[in-house]
Design a protein around this motif. Structure first.
Motif, mmCIF file in Angstrom:
data_model
loop_
_atom_site.group_PDB
_atom_site.id
_atom_site.type_symbol
_atom_site.label_atom_id
_atom_site.label_comp_id
_atom_site.label_asym_id
_atom_site.label_seq_id
_atom_site.Cartn_x
_atom_site.Cartn_y
_atom_site.Cartn_z
ATOM 1 N N ILE A 187 -2.560 -2.406 16.691
ATOM 2 C CA ILE A 187 -1.181 -2.311 16.220
ATOM 3 C C ILE A 187 -0.409 -1.228 16.964
ATOM 4 C CG2 ILE A 187 0.263 -1.791 14.204
ATOM 5 C CD1 ILE A 187 -1.959 -2.937 12.460
ATOM 6 N N LYS A 188 -1.073 -0.100 17.244
ATOM 7 C CA LYS A 188 -0.373 1.067 17.779
ATOM 8 C C LYS A 188 0.376 0.795 19.085
ATOM 9 C CE LYS A 188 0.942 5.217 17.273
ATOM 10 N NZ LYS A 188 2.125 4.964 18.083
ATOM 11 N N PRO A 189 -0.159 0.023 20.034
ATOM 12 C CA PRO A 189 0.614 -0.224 21.259
ATOM 13 C C PRO A 189 1.945 -0.930 21.014
ATOM 14 C CG PRO A 189 -1.695 -0.766 21.612
ATOM 15 C CD PRO A 189 -1.527 -0.522 20.147
ATOM 16 N N HIS A 190 2.092 -1.616 19.887
ATOM 17 C CA HIS A 190 3.333 -2.313 19.568
ATOM 18 C C HIS A 190 4.147 -1.421 18.616
ATOM 19 C CE1 HIS A 190 1.579 -5.921 21.371
ATOM 20 N NE2 HIS A 190 0.484 -5.652 20.681
ATOM 21 N N GLN A 191 5.008 -0.592 19.198
ATOM 22 C CA GLN A 191 5.720 0.419 18.426
ATOM 23 C C GLN A 191 6.590 -0.185 17.326
ATOM 24 O OE1 GLN A 191 5.993 3.930 18.340
ATOM 25 N NE2 GLN A 191 4.000 3.722 19.339
ATOM 26 N N VAL A 192 7.241 -1.315 17.615
ATOM 27 C CA VAL A 192 8.115 -1.932 16.610
ATOM 28 C C VAL A 192 7.298 -2.368 15.396
ATOM 29 C CG1 VAL A 192 9.678 -3.845 16.142
ATOM 30 C CG2 VAL A 192 9.781 -2.670 18.343
ATOM 31 N N LEU A 193 6.158 -3.011 15.634
ATOM 32 C CA LEU A 193 5.295 -3.447 14.530
ATOM 33 C C LEU A 193 4.798 -2.252 13.736
ATOM 34 C CD1 LEU A 193 3.692 -5.611 13.017
ATOM 35 C CD2 LEU A 193 1.909 -5.418 14.775
ATOM 36 N N CYS A 194 4.415 -1.182 14.426
ATOM 37 C CA CYS A 194 3.928 0.026 13.757
ATOM 38 C C CYS A 194 5.019 0.633 12.869
ATOM 39 C CB CYS A 194 3.456 1.039 14.797
ATOM 40 S SG CYS A 194 2.728 2.537 14.104
ATOM 41 N N LYS A 195 6.252 0.663 13.360
ATOM 42 C CA LYS A 195 7.357 1.212 12.566
ATOM 43 C C LYS A 195 7.650 0.335 11.359
ATOM 44 C CE LYS A 195 9.762 3.748 16.222
ATOM 45 N NZ LYS A 195 11.045 3.916 16.965
ATOM 46 N N VAL A 196 7.601 -0.978 11.544
ATOM 47 C CA VAL A 196 7.857 -1.891 10.423
ATOM 48 C C VAL A 196 6.799 -1.717 9.338
ATOM 49 C CG1 VAL A 196 7.911 -4.318 9.736
ATOM 50 C CG2 VAL A 196 9.111 -3.583 11.797
ATOM 51 N N LEU A 197 5.535 -1.622 9.736
ATOM 52 C CA LEU A 197 4.452 -1.448 8.763
ATOM 53 C C LEU A 197 4.595 -0.126 8.021
ATOM 54 C CD1 LEU A 197 1.372 -2.793 10.775
ATOM 55 C CD2 LEU A 197 2.531 -3.883 8.857
ATOM 56 N N SER A 198 4.946 0.943 8.727
ATOM 57 C CA SER A 198 5.113 2.236 8.054
ATOM 58 C C SER A 198 6.286 2.186 7.089
ATOM 59 C CB SER A 198 5.310 3.346 9.088
ATOM 60 O OG SER A 198 6.478 3.122 9.864
ATOM 61 N N GLY A 199 7.358 1.446 7.444
ATOM 62 C CA GLY A 199 8.478 1.298 6.519
ATOM 63 C C GLY A 199 8.106 0.503 5.278
ATOM 64 N N VAL A 200 7.320 -0.557 5.449
ATOM 65 C CA VAL A 200 6.867 -1.359 4.300
ATOM 66 C C VAL A 200 5.958 -0.523 3.391
ATOM 67 C CG1 VAL A 200 5.545 -3.379 3.599
ATOM 68 C CG2 VAL A 200 7.087 -3.532 5.545
ATOM 69 N N LEU A 201 5.058 0.263 3.988
ATOM 70 C CA LEU A 201 4.194 1.133 3.187
ATOM 71 C C LEU A 201 5.010 2.170 2.437
ATOM 72 C CD1 LEU A 201 1.199 1.704 5.648
ATOM 73 C CD2 LEU A 201 1.106 0.555 3.440
ATOM 74 N N HIS A 202 6.004 2.740 3.099
ATOM 75 C CA HIS A 202 6.903 3.695 2.448
ATOM 76 C C HIS A 202 7.547 3.059 1.217
ATOM 77 C CE1 HIS A 202 10.581 6.588 2.962
ATOM 78 N NE2 HIS A 202 9.802 6.935 1.951
ATOM 79 N N PHE A 203 8.015 1.832 1.369
ATOM 80 C CA PHE A 203 8.657 1.115 0.264
ATOM 81 C C PHE A 203 7.679 0.833 -0.867
ATOM 82 C CE2 PHE A 203 9.409 -3.157 -1.542
ATOM 83 C CZ PHE A 203 10.581 -2.907 -2.230
ATOM 84 N N LEU A 204 6.482 0.338 -0.544
ATOM 85 C CA LEU A 204 5.517 -0.043 -1.587
ATOM 86 C C LEU A 204 5.040 1.163 -2.379
ATOM 87 C CD1 LEU A 204 3.381 -2.719 0.301
ATOM 88 C CD2 LEU A 204 5.025 -3.116 -1.540
ATOM 89 N N TYR A 205 4.737 2.264 -1.701
ATOM 90 C CA TYR A 205 4.262 3.445 -2.433
ATOM 91 C C TYR A 205 5.364 4.037 -3.307
ATOM 92 C CZ TYR A 205 -0.268 3.656 -0.096
ATOM 93 O OH TYR A 205 -1.544 3.389 0.328
ATOM 94 N N LEU A 206 6.609 4.004 -2.828
ATOM 95 C CA LEU A 206 7.709 4.476 -3.675
ATOM 96 C C LEU A 206 7.873 3.565 -4.891
ATOM 97 C CD1 LEU A 206 10.463 5.533 -1.095
ATOM 98 C CD2 LEU A 206 9.119 7.025 -2.590
ATOM 99 N N CYS A 207 7.677 2.254 -4.693
ATOM 100 C CA CYS A 207 7.742 1.320 -5.829
ATOM 101 C C CYS A 207 6.705 1.674 -6.887
ATOM 102 C CB CYS A 207 7.519 -0.112 -5.340
ATOM 103 S SG CYS A 207 8.907 -0.833 -4.452
ATOM 104 N N CYS A 208 5.512 2.067 -6.450
ATOM 105 C CA CYS A 208 4.462 2.444 -7.405
ATOM 106 C C CYS A 208 4.925 3.583 -8.290
ATOM 107 C CB CYS A 208 3.195 2.856 -6.647
ATOM 108 S SG CYS A 208 2.414 1.522 -5.717
ATOM 109 N N PHE A 209 5.537 4.596 -7.698
ATOM 110 C CA PHE A 209 5.963 5.756 -8.486
ATOM 111 C C PHE A 209 7.155 5.415 -9.373
ATOM 112 C CE2 PHE A 209 3.436 7.888 -5.285
ATOM 113 C CZ PHE A 209 2.812 8.878 -6.026
ATOM 114 N N VAL A 210 8.061 4.576 -8.894
ATOM 115 C CA VAL A 210 9.208 4.201 -9.729
ATOM 116 C C VAL A 210 8.749 3.396 -10.935
ATOM 117 C CG1 VAL A 210 11.341 2.869 -9.803
ATOM 118 C CG2 VAL A 210 10.851 4.298 -7.820
ATOM 119 N N TRP A 211 7.810 2.453 -10.743
ATOM 120 C CA TRP A 211 7.301 1.667 -11.872
ATOM 121 C C TRP A 211 6.506 2.539 -12.834
ATOM 122 C CZ3 TRP A 211 9.193 -2.628 -13.452
ATOM 123 C CH2 TRP A 211 9.735 -3.535 -12.558
ATOM 124 N N MET A 212 5.786 3.528 -12.313
ATOM 125 C CA MET A 212 5.071 4.450 -13.186
ATOM 126 C C MET A 212 6.052 5.260 -14.026
ATOM 127 S SD MET A 212 2.313 7.404 -12.152
ATOM 128 C CE MET A 212 3.530 8.309 -11.213
#
Length: 459
Positions: A233-258
């Motif tokens: 994944i790392k050589p593809h910078q766009v994919l890496c950034k998209v995945l980190s953004g999705v993870l950022h969103f999902l983990y924040l969702c966990c705390f908001v639902w909690m």
């Protein structure tokens, strides 16, 4: 050769020079290009000549082994990274030129020394300044696995350096993390199915807890697969950034639902003091979804808009540069602080309600048990992220952090499913429906005797 334009190439054991000159009668219609074996220079030589009485010369000098002398470790950065020279060292010179001001930036295309599989770090365009490599005035305009284009507003000695974060991973911890997260994912899946199918109590909705489990399941699964295939994944910078953004969103969702679950509990405790309490479980589910997923989406959108380069670290997570990691830690700390205040208020309200003894005893008991479960859930789901801020300094803390975060799903299953009488009864009911019926021993003996009699009679 165009009129008024001369081109000369000189090759030695250690250098390769290309010299291009324009005279007063030159009629160039585009930028001048100089090329060596691994470098292409694009410069507005005619514009320079017009600022110097109509004539000018440029020299592109490519060094064969200079990268071993002016090595990449002389590139000083704030981050603790491994520096690797990714190109040859080249110099661009304007000889016998009074006005060296560039009418437009130059573009230098470097061919990478390393192969495509080795390009896993951040590429920087640098130039030599007295005793070190610096980036001022140069930036990467294009890059891929084979070459990089550097745009610079001045002339100097240039090179391309790749930064790679120093690997501090422990293979044992990585294996342990994979095993533990896999176990947690199994229990999270069971919890999600349980909350989705079962309706335990008409007074309580499982919407917040169900969405919390779904977000945790997706976040842990995505993070695990990302780390397992990070080298791809790392050589593809766009994919890496998209995945980190999705993870950022999902983990924040966990705390908001909690946090939303704590708010619903606070609302339930307040209703205990009412003479005729309304059993509606908070706002409509549509508003819950809007808050649970809308708030994290706004935070991620603002973070990406303010600093789009903050996503895509070496682990495909948020970068720590310029404090961008606080786009995650800031909301998390705010939510945890709000939950602490909520729980203190709930405890005080519940104690006051018990003293007044105006509410139904079974309802009060149920609320006390639910309070304990959600407070324990708050500690397991929230506090490890605070602990994670100090794991870089201690292997013991990192080990504890891995255990706590990976087993969040296991904990939710134990507390909200296995330790729930209604859920256990439902599990038992399912087991009886899908398990094969037990055979009666007396019936089995009678059947065997009858078969033996029939068999004997046929002979």
């Amino acid at each position: 050769m165009q009129p008024g334009l001369t081109n000369k190439t000189i090759t030695t054991n250690n250098t390769e020079l290309q010299i291009v000159s324009v005279g007063t009668n030159a009629s160039l219609t585009a930028h001048t290009q100089l090329m060596s074996s691994d470098v292409l220079l694009d410069i507005d030589l005619l514009g320079i000549a017009q600022n110097n009485n109509g004539s000018a010369s440029v020299v592109l000098m490519s060094y064969k082994n200079m990268q071993d002398v002016l090595h990449a470790s002389l590139f000083k950065t704030e981050n603790d990274t491994t520096k690797t020279m990714l190109s040859k060292v080249v110099s661009v010179i304007l000889p016998k030129t009074q006005n060296k001001t560039l009418p437009s930036p130059i573009n230098i295309t470097f061919q990478h020394i390393k192969g495509p599989s080795d390009l896993i770090g951040e590429v920087s365009c640098v130039y030599w300044n007295i005793s070190s490599w610096i980036e001022d005035g140069c930036q990467v305009s294009q890059t891929n696995t084979e070459h990089t284009v550097c745009t610079c507003v001045h002339l100097s000695t240039f090179a391309l350096i790749m930064q790679t974060e120093i690997s501090k991973s422990d293979p044992t911890l990585e294996l342990l993390h994979t095993i533990l997260v896999s176990i947690g994912l199994v229990f999270l899946t069971v919890a999600v199915v349980t909350f989705a199918i079962c309706r335990f109590n008409p007074r309580v909705t499982n919407a917040a807890r169900l969405n919390l489990c779904i977000c945790l399941l997706l976040a842990h699964l995505l993070f695990l697969r990302t780390q397992n295939y990070l080298h791809l994944i790392k050589p593809h910078q766009v994919l890496c950034k998209v995945l980190s953004g999705v993870l950022h969103f999902l983990y924040l969702c966990c705390f908001v639902w909690m946090s939303m679950e704590a708010l619903l509990l606070f609302s339930s405790v307040r209703k205990l003091r009412q003479v005729k309490p309304n059993d509606r479980a908070g706002p409509h589910w549509g508003y819950k979804l809007l808050i649970g997923y809308g708030v994290p989406l706004v935070i991620v959108a603002v973070s990406a808009g303010v600093m789009p380069d903050g996503y895509g670290s070496q682990q495909c997570w948020l970068k720590t540069d310029y404090g961008f990691i606080w786009s995650f830690l800031g909301p998390v700390c705010l939510i945890l602080a709000g939950n602490i205040i909520l729980f203190i208020t709930i405890i005080v309200t519940l104690q006051s309600t018990l003293k007044e003894a105006r509410s139904d005893v079974s309802k009060v008991k149920y609320t006390r048990v639910l309070l304990f479960k959600i407070m324990a859930q708050f500690v397991i789901l929230g506090c490890p992220w605070i602990l994670g801020m100090f794991t870089a300094k201690s292997k013991v803390l990192e080990f504890i952090f891995i255990i706590l975060t990976s087993q969040q799903g296991t904990f939710i299953f134990l507390v909200h499913c296995l330790l729930n009488d209604e859920v256990r009864r439902q599990y038992k009911k399912w087991w009886q429906e899908f398990s094969p019926p037990e055979k009666d021993p007396s019936t089995t003996a009678t059947t065997l005797a009858l078969n033996d009699y029939v068999t004997t009679g046929t002979h």
